[in-house]
Design a protein around this motif. Structure first.
Motif, PDB file in Angstrom:
ATOM      1  N   TYR A  12     -12.604  10.367 -24.510  1.00 19.23           N
ATOM      2  CA  TYR A  12     -13.324   9.277 -23.561  1.00 19.23           C
ATOM      3  C   TYR A  12     -15.194   8.853 -24.360  1.00 19.23           C
ATOM      4  CZ  TYR A  12     -16.461   8.664 -19.400  1.00 19.23           C
ATOM      5  OH  TYR A  12     -17.259   8.389 -18.367  1.00 19.23           O
ATOM      6  N   LEU A  13     -15.268   9.687 -24.464  1.00 22.49           N
ATOM      7  CA  LEU A  13     -16.587   9.701 -25.475  1.00 22.49           C
ATOM      8  C   LEU A  13     -16.607   8.773 -26.327  1.00 22.49           C
ATOM      9  CD1 LEU A  13     -18.419  13.002 -25.490  1.00 22.49           C
ATOM     10  CD2 LEU A  13     -18.245  11.112 -23.688  1.00 22.49           C
ATOM     11  N   ARG A  14     -15.588   7.900 -26.945  1.00 26.64           N
ATOM     12  CA  ARG A  14     -15.141   7.560 -28.082  1.00 26.64           C
ATOM     13  C   ARG A  14     -16.148   5.597 -26.998  1.00 26.64           C
ATOM     14  NH1 ARG A  14     -12.216   8.384 -32.369  1.00 26.64           N
ATOM     15  NH2 ARG A  14     -11.075   9.823 -32.067  1.00 26.64           N
ATOM     16  N   SER A  15     -15.845   5.432 -26.131  1.00 25.15           N
ATOM     17  CA  SER A  15     -16.492   4.507 -25.662  1.00 25.15           C
ATOM     18  C   SER A  15     -17.484   4.237 -25.996  1.00 25.15           C
ATOM     19  CB  SER A  15     -15.525   3.807 -24.245  1.00 25.15           C
ATOM     20  OG  SER A  15     -16.242   4.576 -23.433  1.00 25.15           O
ATOM     21  N   PHE A  16     -18.549   5.088 -25.842  1.00 28.01           N
ATOM     22  CA  PHE A  16     -19.679   5.696 -26.462  1.00 28.01           C
ATOM     23  C   PHE A  16     -20.694   4.907 -27.440  1.00 28.01           C
ATOM     24  CE2 PHE A  16     -18.857   7.302 -21.734  1.00 28.01           C
ATOM     25  CZ  PHE A  16     -19.217   6.394 -21.143  1.00 28.01           C
ATOM     26  N   ALA A  17     -19.843   5.348 -28.423  1.00 32.27           N
ATOM     27  CA  ALA A  17     -20.407   5.169 -30.146  1.00 32.27           C
ATOM     28  C   ALA A  17     -21.350   3.852 -30.055  1.00 32.27           C
ATOM     29  CB  ALA A  17     -19.196   5.239 -30.816  1.00 32.27           C
ATOM     30  N   ASP A  18     -21.057   2.707 -29.540  1.00 32.73           N
ATOM     31  CA  ASP A  18     -22.115   1.643 -30.508  1.00 32.73           C
ATOM     32  C   ASP A  18     -23.017   1.629 -28.623  1.00 32.73           C
ATOM     33  OD1 ASP A  18     -20.118   0.409 -27.760  1.00 32.73           O
ATOM     34  OD2 ASP A  18     -19.699  -0.753 -29.093  1.00 32.73           O
ATOM     35  N   LYS A  19     -22.530   2.535 -27.700  1.00 27.83           N
ATOM     36  CA  LYS A  19     -24.160   2.645 -26.644  1.00 27.83           C
ATOM     37  C   LYS A  19     -24.936   3.819 -27.006  1.00 27.83           C
ATOM     38  CE  LYS A  19     -20.298   0.249 -24.276  1.00 27.83           C
ATOM     39  NZ  LYS A  19     -19.541   0.633 -22.959  1.00 27.83           N
ATOM     40  N   GLY A  20     -24.853   4.119 -28.015  1.00 26.55           N
ATOM     41  CA  GLY A  20     -26.555   4.982 -28.241  1.00 26.55           C
ATOM     42  C   GLY A  20     -25.516   6.455 -28.715  1.00 26.55           C
ATOM     43  N   GLY A  21     -24.332   6.529 -28.194  1.00 27.77           N
ATOM     44  CA  GLY A  21     -23.327   7.913 -28.369  1.00 27.77           C
ATOM     45  C   GLY A  21     -22.957   8.289 -27.782  1.00 27.77           C
ATOM     46  N   ALA A  22     -22.885   9.416 -27.511  1.00 23.97           N
ATOM     47  CA  ALA A  22     -22.826  10.168 -26.352  1.00 23.97           C
ATOM     48  C   ALA A  22     -22.973  12.517 -26.850  1.00 23.97           C
ATOM     49  CB  ALA A  22     -21.634  10.508 -25.324  1.00 23.97           C
ATOM     50  N   GLN A  23     -23.392  13.103 -25.395  1.00 25.97           N
ATOM     51  CA  GLN A  23     -23.234  14.613 -25.340  1.00 25.97           C
ATOM     52  C   GLN A  23     -22.249  15.172 -24.323  1.00 25.97           C
ATOM     53  OE1 GLN A  23     -26.727  17.228 -25.172  1.00 25.97           O
ATOM     54  NE2 GLN A  23     -25.843  17.140 -23.685  1.00 25.97           N
ATOM     55  N   LEU A  24     -21.321  15.999 -25.345  1.00 24.81           N
ATOM     56  CA  LEU A  24     -20.534  16.564 -24.330  1.00 24.81           C
ATOM     57  C   LEU A  24     -21.042  18.199 -24.382  1.00 24.81           C
ATOM     58  CD1 LEU A  24     -17.601  17.591 -23.144  1.00 24.81           C
ATOM     59  CD2 LEU A  24     -17.122  17.835 -26.060  1.00 24.81           C
TER      60      LEU A  24
END
Length: 459
Positions: free
Chosen positions: A64-76
């Motif tokens: 799921y979090l792959r989609s945020f890689a080009d949007k500043g990244g993500a935290q789990l």
């Protein structure tokens, strides 16, 4: 200029170059990055009861979090609880953050740890031919990855793996707790790591790695449970850790015999600072024995070691090839150590019978200074290889309280010592080696000064 003035200039410039080397890239690596998107592992079905297997939940969260890689990244975020899981892989531009009461627990079923290919610089698994089990937390070809927490815990539950290793019932090499491969901009911080099946942290073929504020624990008898093993990696900073393991605290590696020579990926620019710990069956700071890709420009300082087999250990063997050079280890305190300093060229373990016994390693420009030791049995074992180059092994301001009547054992080495007690062996009393005890910059400056003097004398 008089010779003494030249040596003083060389020493000053050498120290400043080491300080610049150890500080420049460490300050460029950040331990905190804002992530605009954050999710909790429970949103993907994870249950923190210590019984439910959560491998699929971690996998789905990463997908799921792959989609945020080009949007500043993500935290789990991993909240308080006991989160049983098999091996799972990270993604780029990710922060894996653990609550202070969160414990990620490794599954005791080997089938939950997939078998992956051997490293090209090893040619086989480190323990057994063929592949190796994937680490509990794994990643390859990643950028911008942070594994952190408020002293949350990652527990590898390695006791079963240690038993299988001792019983020789494994088919593949044991897994690490954390392994990142071919990755850059990596931070691992503010965690407790316990009971790794094999080496706890293994950055391999990585660059720009910061490892800080960790507690790493494994029982004294646990086999090959090194703490931190940077391997064929560059620009690595290891700081402010407490480590107590079955073997070594920190080991620098770069490939094994003909595979490491062929892969030719050295470890370089490595800074180790403010480490405390014990290595009952190993060393506090170790280099090798897998060093065939080369190891250069290492600084270790402010190290406190106790209850260990070795304090500082550099080991290699015929067949290793490669080089270990420009190493400076300073400000070391040791208590209850069997051998304070070891530089040896007869570590005879090889991956197979294909290695070239004539591939001799080069070990030079090793400086160990400002060392104090109490309850030391042997001051040093410094044994090179006949016909090999073990030179510029330099000791300065080393004061050891030694119980053995034969504190030093030396052969096939050259070097220089100053203010060493008990008095070092004859092989370390060559004044011509004094100017070669630090870095390549010092060697170049020596040549420059000598050239300038020759020019003055000529004209």
């Amino acid at each position: 200029m008089k010779p003494l003035e030249i040596l003083m200039i060389l020493a000053t410039i050498s120290q400043s170059s080491w300080a610049a080397m150890s500080g420049s890239y460490c300050t460029e690596i950040g331990s905190s990055t804002y992530r605009p998107h954050s999710v909790t592992v429970t949103e993907f079905g994870a249950v923190g009861d210590g019984v439910t297997l959560n491998t699929k939940a971690f996998y789905n969260a990463m997908f799921y979090l792959r989609s945020f890689a080009d949007k500043g990244g993500a935290q789990l975020f991993v909240p308080a609880g006991k989160w049983l899981t098999g091996s799972f892989s990270l993604i780029s531009h990710l922060t894996l953050s653990l609550d202070k009461d969160a414990v990620i627990i490794g599954s005791m079923d080997p089938s939950d740890w997939p078998v992956i290919d051997p490293l090209p610089s090893y040619g086989r698994g480190r323990e057994l031919p063929g592949g190796r089990h994937q680490s509990l937390i794994h990643g390859s070809n990643l950028t911008d990855v942070i594994i952190t927490g408020c002293n949350g815990t990652i527990n590898g539950r390695g006791s079963s793996w240690w038993g299988w290793s001792d019983d020789h019932t494994l088919n593949y090499t044991r897994p690490h707790l954390i392994e990142l491969m071919y990755s850059t901009e990596v931070v691992i911080s503010n965690l407790t790591l316990i009971n790794s099946p094999f080496w706890a942290i293994h950055p391999v073929y990585c660059s720009q790695v910061l490892i800080q504020n960790l507690t790493i624990l494994a029982p004294p008898g646990s086999p090959e449970t090194d703490g931190i093993d940077p391997d064929s990696s560059t620009n690595v900073c290891i700081e402010d850790c407490y480590i107590s393991t079955g073997t070594n605290l920190i080991v620098i590696k770069s490939g094994w015999d003909e595979y490491g020579i062929s892969f030719a990926h050295p470890s370089s620019n490595i800074s180790i600072q403010r480490i405390i710990g014990e290595a009952k069956s190993g060393a506090g700071i170790a280099i090798g024995s897998e060093m065939s890709g080369g190891i250069t420009d290492v600084q270790a300082e402010d190290i406190s070691l106790f209850n260990s087999l070795y304090g500082i250990r550099i080991k290699t063997s015929p067949g290793s090839g490669g080089y270990i050079q420009r190493i400076r280890i300073t400000n070391i305190a040791m208590t209850n150590i069997e051998t304070a300093i070891a530089v040896t060229g007869q570590d005879v373990e090889h991956p197979d019978e294909v290695y070239d016994p004539n591939a001799l390693p080069i070990v030079n420009m090793i400086t160990i200074e400002d060392v104090k030791g109490a309850r030391i049995k042997y001051a040093g074992v410094l044994e090179g290889i006949e016909g090999g180059e073990f030179s510029s092994i330099c000791l300065s301001n080393v004061n050891l309280e030694v119980s053995s009547r034969s504190p030093w054992k030396c052969s096939y080495i050259e070097g220089y010592s100053y203010l060493v007690s008990p008095e070092s062996c004859e092989e370390l009393r060559n004044p011509n080696q004094a100017s070669l005890c630090h870095t390549s910059e010092q060697v170049n400056l020596t040549n420059l000064v000598e050239g300038e003097l020759a020019w003055q004398f000529r004209y």
